[in-house]
Design a protein around this motif. Structure first.
Motif, PDB file in Angstrom:
ATOM      1  N   ASP A 109      10.953 -16.939   1.255  1.00  0.00           N
ATOM      2  CA  ASP A 109       9.849 -15.962   1.382  1.00  0.00           C
ATOM      3  C   ASP A 109      10.448 -14.559   1.452  1.00  0.00           C
ATOM      4  OD1 ASP A 109       7.501 -14.611   1.762  1.00  0.00           O
ATOM      5  OD2 ASP A 109       7.095 -15.410   3.774  1.00  0.00           O
ATOM      6  N   ALA A 110      10.382 -13.861   0.340  1.00  0.00           N
ATOM      7  CA  ALA A 110      10.905 -12.488   0.295  1.00  0.00           C
ATOM      8  C   ALA A 110       9.780 -11.458   0.398  1.00  0.00           C
ATOM      9  CB  ALA A 110      11.694 -12.280  -0.997  1.00  0.00           C
ATOM     10  N   SER A 111       8.570 -11.896   0.783  1.00  0.00           N
ATOM     11  CA  SER A 111       7.412 -10.991   0.878  1.00  0.00           C
ATOM     12  C   SER A 111       7.627  -9.953   1.980  1.00  0.00           C
ATOM     13  CB  SER A 111       6.142 -11.791   1.150  1.00  0.00           C
ATOM     14  OG  SER A 111       5.963 -12.806   0.181  1.00  0.00           O
ATOM     15  N   ILE A 112       6.995  -8.792   1.808  1.00  0.00           N
ATOM     16  CA  ILE A 112       7.064  -7.729   2.822  1.00  0.00           C
ATOM     17  C   ILE A 112       5.643  -7.278   3.167  1.00  0.00           C
ATOM     18  CG2 ILE A 112       9.321  -6.914   2.093  1.00  0.00           C
ATOM     19  CD1 ILE A 112       7.909  -4.549   0.709  1.00  0.00           C
ATOM     20  N   ASN A 113       5.504  -6.672   4.333  1.00  0.00           N
ATOM     21  CA  ASN A 113       4.237  -6.112   4.805  1.00  0.00           C
ATOM     22  C   ASN A 113       4.388  -4.599   4.958  1.00  0.00           C
ATOM     23  OD1 ASN A 113       2.911  -8.657   5.058  1.00  0.00           O
ATOM     24  ND2 ASN A 113       4.000  -9.002   7.011  1.00  0.00           N
ATOM     25  N   LEU A 114       3.425  -3.860   4.452  1.00  0.00           N
ATOM     26  CA  LEU A 114       3.371  -2.396   4.623  1.00  0.00           C
ATOM     27  C   LEU A 114       2.163  -2.085   5.489  1.00  0.00           C
ATOM     28  CD1 LEU A 114       4.185  -0.998   1.045  1.00  0.00           C
ATOM     29  CD2 LEU A 114       5.667  -0.999   3.063  1.00  0.00           C
ATOM     30  N   THR A 115       2.385  -1.378   6.598  1.00  0.00           N
ATOM     31  CA  THR A 115       1.311  -1.036   7.531  1.00  0.00           C
ATOM     32  C   THR A 115       1.028   0.463   7.469  1.00  0.00           C
ATOM     33  OG1 THR A 115       2.895  -0.740   9.339  1.00  0.00           O
ATOM     34  CG2 THR A 115       1.945  -2.942   9.053  1.00  0.00           C
ATOM     35  N   GLY A 116      -0.173   0.819   7.958  1.00  0.00           N
ATOM     36  CA  GLY A 116      -0.542   2.249   7.995  1.00  0.00           C
ATOM     37  C   GLY A 116      -0.440   2.905   6.641  1.00  0.00           C
ATOM     38  N   LEU A 117      -1.058   2.322   5.645  1.00  0.00           N
ATOM     39  CA  LEU A 117      -0.923   2.814   4.280  1.00  0.00           C
ATOM     40  C   LEU A 117      -1.392   4.256   4.136  1.00  0.00           C
ATOM     41  CD1 LEU A 117      -2.111  -0.289   2.229  1.00  0.00           C
ATOM     42  CD2 LEU A 117       0.230   0.538   2.541  1.00  0.00           C
ATOM     43  N   LYS A 118      -0.679   4.963   3.281  1.00  0.00           N
ATOM     44  CA  LYS A 118      -1.009   6.344   2.940  1.00  0.00           C
ATOM     45  C   LYS A 118      -1.187   6.448   1.433  1.00  0.00           C
ATOM     46  CE  LYS A 118       1.847   8.082   6.741  1.00  0.00           C
ATOM     47  NZ  LYS A 118       2.988   8.979   7.088  1.00  0.00           N
ATOM     48  N   SER A 119      -1.853   7.528   1.021  1.00  0.00           N
ATOM     49  CA  SER A 119      -2.042   7.716  -0.415  1.00  0.00           C
ATOM     50  C   SER A 119      -0.712   7.891  -1.133  1.00  0.00           C
ATOM     51  CB  SER A 119      -2.938   8.924  -0.663  1.00  0.00           C
ATOM     52  OG  SER A 119      -2.368  10.103  -0.084  1.00  0.00           O
ATOM     53  N   SER A 120       0.310   8.385  -0.414  1.00  0.00           N
ATOM     54  CA  SER A 120       1.629   8.560  -1.026  1.00  0.00           C
ATOM     55  C   SER A 120       2.343   7.227  -1.250  1.00  0.00           C
ATOM     56  CB  SER A 120       2.506   9.459  -0.150  1.00  0.00           C
ATOM     57  OG  SER A 120       2.654   8.923   1.150  1.00  0.00           O
ATOM     58  N   ASP A 121       1.829   6.143  -0.663  1.00  0.00           N
ATOM     59  CA  ASP A 121       2.431   4.818  -0.874  1.00  0.00           C
ATOM     60  C   ASP A 121       2.053   4.212  -2.222  1.00  0.00           C
ATOM     61  OD1 ASP A 121       3.575   5.019   1.628  1.00  0.00           O
ATOM     62  OD2 ASP A 121       1.938   3.943   2.628  1.00  0.00           O
ATOM     63  N   THR A 122       1.166   4.863  -2.937  1.00  0.00           N
ATOM     64  CA  THR A 122       0.750   4.348  -4.247  1.00  0.00           C
ATOM     65  C   THR A 122       1.932   4.329  -5.212  1.00  0.00           C
ATOM     66  OG1 THR A 122      -1.496   5.190  -3.927  1.00  0.00           O
ATOM     67  CG2 THR A 122      -0.800   4.739  -6.190  1.00  0.00           C
ATOM     68  N   GLY A 123       2.101   3.228  -5.937  1.00  0.00           N
ATOM     69  CA  GLY A 123       3.182   3.116  -6.910  1.00  0.00           C
ATOM     70  C   GLY A 123       3.447   1.665  -7.290  1.00  0.00           C
ATOM     71  N   THR A 124       4.484   1.472  -8.113  1.00  0.00           N
ATOM     72  CA  THR A 124       4.893   0.134  -8.558  1.00  0.00           C
ATOM     73  C   THR A 124       6.096  -0.326  -7.749  1.00  0.00           C
ATOM     74  OG1 THR A 124       4.106   0.591 -10.798  1.00  0.00           O
ATOM     75  CG2 THR A 124       5.649  -1.242 -10.519  1.00  0.00           C
ATOM     76  N   TYR A 125       5.928  -1.463  -7.069  1.00  0.00           N
ATOM     77  CA  TYR A 125       6.987  -2.019  -6.230  1.00  0.00           C
ATOM     78  C   TYR A 125       7.608  -3.230  -6.959  1.00  0.00           C
ATOM     79  CZ  TYR A 125       5.260   0.873  -2.410  1.00  0.00           C
ATOM     80  OH  TYR A 125       4.879   1.936  -1.636  1.00  0.00           O
ATOM     81  N   GLN A 126       8.920  -3.346  -6.850  1.00  0.00           N
ATOM     82  CA  GLN A 126       9.648  -4.440  -7.505  1.00  0.00           C
ATOM     83  C   GLN A 126      10.415  -5.254  -6.479  1.00  0.00           C
ATOM     84  OE1 GLN A 126      12.064  -4.469 -11.469  1.00  0.00           O
ATOM     85  NE2 GLN A 126      13.516  -3.894  -9.858  1.00  0.00           N
ATOM     86  N   CYS A 127      10.219  -6.580  -6.528  1.00  0.00           N
ATOM     87  CA  CYS A 127      10.960  -7.515  -5.696  1.00  0.00           C
ATOM     88  C   CYS A 127      12.048  -8.163  -6.558  1.00  0.00           C
ATOM     89  CB  CYS A 127      10.022  -8.588  -5.136  1.00  0.00           C
ATOM     90  SG  CYS A 127      10.878  -9.942  -4.285  1.00  0.00           S
TER      91      CYS A 127
END
Length: 378
Positions: free
Chosen positions: A108-126
């Motif tokens: 399980d390589a999943s991650i959690n992002l909390t307290g999201l902000k508009s600046s967190d928008t983008g493409t994430y790569q695992c």
């Protein structure tokens, strides 16, 4: 011939082994690759993987935020290497990015992002690496801002027969924002002449009527939330223009009349005051004041002394006194203007001698002018 076949068999085994190794590590997540979330919420970026027996190297897991511009460098968000997690690579998400599993090597390589902000928008790569296998998965995260509470207002005159605009605006919110208007009172039906703009948030009510009055609600929404505001609209009848003009004319006339009365009273008071002042000046000019009080005092002193001397006269002295000039008339103004040394003394008055005895003694009664307190002759 035998040697050629053996070489061919060896190449085939190596190829099969290589293909087996290449397909040993797999990403098994089947979830959506595009996620929309509201700001301040949390999101789980899923990245499940499986290993093959041939994947014998160390396990490395790397999450990065891909740069939108090819000229920029990708940002490493979180890293797992050597059985240890490194979560402070990217300052923008420091303290907000964590692995979903305490032991990611279990698949399980999943991650959690909390307290999201508009600046967190983008493409994430695992990217999962366990030599010789390498696999990766990309996910698009869009952080949307919920609409803020909109502000409802009206533009234009709210009179019958006029065009009135109902406006609804949210200061915050990720586009696309959609605005809707509805009437919540009476028949709950929008006016027939209403024109809606769902993007601009306006509703134009043309040729508004009394029936257009009521309570309206505007709702602003996007994919992650919605907010609303309430507006009370009251359409009033047109004003009576003729009555307003007549009232204004009457008010002006009344003001002019009041001003005229005030001016008349002021002028009359001014003339009356001027007349009384002139009359007082004429009375003072008829009675000239004496030149000096001192001379008057001296005259009275002399009169007193003569009275004293008259009282002490004997009958023989009265004859001589009778021969002296007597005053049988009121002194003139020129005589009063003379210095005290040349002013003739008034005849003595015998206060205690009777008039008959005074005549018998040779005296002549004379009237002395009376004086007021300030020395003026009356």
């Amino acid at each position: 011939m035998t040697s050629v076949v053996s070489v061919h068999r060896r190449r085939k085994i190596v190829t099969n082994d290589f293909l087996g190794v290449a397909h040993g590590l797999e990403i098994t997540s089947q979830g959506p690759t595009s996620i929309e979330k509201a700001s301040s919420e949390s999101v789980k970026l899923d990245c499940q993987f499986s290993l093959a027996p041939v994947d014998s190297g160390p396990l490395d897991i790397e999450w990065s935020l891909l740069a939108s511009d090819n000229q920029k460098e990708d940002k490493v968000v979180i890293l797992y290497s050597g059985d240890r997690a490194y979560e402070d690579y990217y300052p923008a998400v420091k303290g907000r990015a964590h692995f979903n599993s305490p032991d990611p090597k279990n698949g399980d390589a999943s991650i959690n992002l909390t307290g999201l902000k508009s600046s967190d928008t983008g493409t994430y790569q695992c990217k999962v690496k366990k030599a010789p296998g390498i696999r990766s998965r990309k996910m698009l995260l869009t952080v949307m801002v919920r609409p803020s509470k909109p502000r409802c207002s009206t533009e234009g005159p709210t009179q019958e027969g006029k065009d009135v605009v109902l406006r609804c605006t949210s200061s915050e919110g990720t586009n696309p924002l959609q605005y809707t208007w509805e009437k919540t009172s009476d028949s709950k039906i929008l006016p027939a002449s209403a024109v809606l703009d769902p993007v601009g948030g306006t509703m134009n009510v043309r040729n508004a009527s009394i029936s257009s009055s009521g309570t309206y609600r505007c709702t602003a929404k996007n994919h992650v939330g919605m907010e609303e505001c309430i507006l009370q609209l009251g359409i009033t009848p047109p004003p009576n223009t003729a009555g307003i003009i007549a009232g204004a004319i009457i008010a002006v006339l009344l003001a002019l009349i009041i001003i005229a009365i005030v001016l008349f009273c002021c002028c009359r008071a001014h003339h009356r005051k001027k007349y009384e002042k002139e009359i007082s000046y004429e009375i003072r000019e008829d009675v000239p004041p004496p030149k000096s009080r001192v001379s008057t005092a001296r005259s009275f002193t002399s009169v007193g002394s003569q009275r004293s001397s008259l009282g002490s006269m004997s009958p023989s002295n009265l004859h001589e006194y009778a021969l002296k000039p007597q005053y049988d008339k009121i002194p003139s103004v020129e005589e009063y203007d003379r210095p005290p040394s040349h002013t003739p003394l008034p005849p003595p008055v015998a206060s205690k001698i009777a008039g008959r005895n005074l005549s018998r003694m040779g005296g002549i009664p004379v009237m002395i002018p009376a004086q007021n307190k300030d020395g003026s002759i009356v």
